[in-house]
Motif scaffolding. Sequence first.
Motif, PDB file in Angstrom:
ATOM      1  N   TYR A  34      -4.938   3.239  -2.392  1.00  0.00           N
ATOM      2  CA  TYR A  34      -4.009   2.240  -1.869  1.00  0.00           C
ATOM      3  C   TYR A  34      -2.764   2.113  -2.741  1.00  0.00           C
ATOM      4  N   GLY A  35      -2.780   2.770  -3.894  1.00  0.00           N
ATOM      5  CA  GLY A  35      -1.634   2.662  -4.780  1.00  0.00           C
ATOM      6  C   GLY A  35      -1.567   3.802  -5.769  1.00  0.00           C
ATOM      7  N   PRO A  44       0.738  10.510 -13.296  1.00  0.00           N
ATOM      8  CA  PRO A  44       0.361   9.560 -12.245  1.00  0.00           C
ATOM      9  C   PRO A  44      -1.108   9.149 -12.340  1.00  0.00           C
ATOM     10  N   SER A  45      -1.421   8.012 -11.759  1.00  0.00           N
ATOM     11  CA  SER A  45      -2.801   7.529 -11.684  1.00  0.00           C
ATOM     12  C   SER A  45      -2.993   6.837 -10.338  1.00  0.00           C
ATOM     13  N   LEU A  46      -4.056   7.225  -9.609  1.00  0.00           N
ATOM     14  CA  LEU A  46      -4.346   6.609  -8.310  1.00  0.00           C
ATOM     15  C   LEU A  46      -5.066   5.280  -8.488  1.00  0.00           C
ATOM     16  N   LEU A  47      -4.782   4.350  -7.607  1.00  0.00           N
ATOM     17  CA  LEU A  47      -5.500   3.082  -7.522  1.00  0.00           C
ATOM     18  C   LEU A  47      -6.369   3.180  -6.270  1.00  0.00           C
ATOM     19  N   PHE A 119       3.449   1.889  -6.930  1.00  0.00           N
ATOM     20  CA  PHE A 119       3.397   1.440  -5.534  1.00  0.00           C
ATOM     21  C   PHE A 119       1.994   0.901  -5.312  1.00  0.00           C
ATOM     22  N   GLU A 120       1.925  -0.247  -4.656  1.00  0.00           N
ATOM     23  CA  GLU A 120       0.632  -0.832  -4.321  1.00  0.00           C
ATOM     24  C   GLU A 120       0.680  -1.291  -2.872  1.00  0.00           C
ATOM     25  N   ASP A 136      -3.373  -0.510   3.600  1.00  0.00           N
ATOM     26  CA  ASP A 136      -2.493   0.650   3.472  1.00  0.00           C
ATOM     27  C   ASP A 136      -3.183   1.726   2.653  1.00  0.00           C
ATOM     28  N   LEU A 137      -2.949   2.992   3.031  1.00  0.00           N
ATOM     29  CA  LEU A 137      -3.507   4.102   2.266  1.00  0.00           C
ATOM     30  C   LEU A 137      -2.491   5.212   2.115  1.00  0.00           C
TER      31      LEU A 137
END
Length: 178
Positions: A34-35, A44-47, A119-120, A136-137
Amino acid sequence: MDISIQRLFTFLFSGFAIVPAILSSFCGNNKIPYGIEVYKNGQPSLLCSKPSCFEKTYADCDERAIRSSCDSNTSWVGGFDKGLGSFQPLYVQCCEFENLPALTDPLYSSVIIRPGEYFEGEELTDKYGDDVLSFDLITNIKMIRDDVNSTIAYKIDVRRFHCNRLVRPKHYKPSTWP
């Protein structure tokens, strides 16, 4: 060996053991991205999250990050692997979900996230805050060169997933036969 040199080697080698964990980020096949946060160094790092309406839904994800992007309209980013340095490519793991086009709408296209930014996505709930209505995805991510700042940046595409469009399997009563 001198104690201070031994401590230095221990510190250096323990630091190298941590590096691979920082260079990749994965959500798995039952969570969604989602972020994204891009650290100052460009990493980068995914949320990741598992919205309540998505609890028993799974996607078919690549075994590892091997693609340059997830361009299909039936996929989202399940994770990525990024080599050290800005010259290395970004490889993504794509998760296929055949019903994605029917359950989602395009929300944002080609959003640029630079180092130090994030971005979230949103998660919208009912008026009581109990049930998730939509979320959101991130469906695609690409590493790009940001010529303005002479750094790398990431371009993402985002879709909104509507929970009310998700068809749940019917529960059948167990047979009483014979």
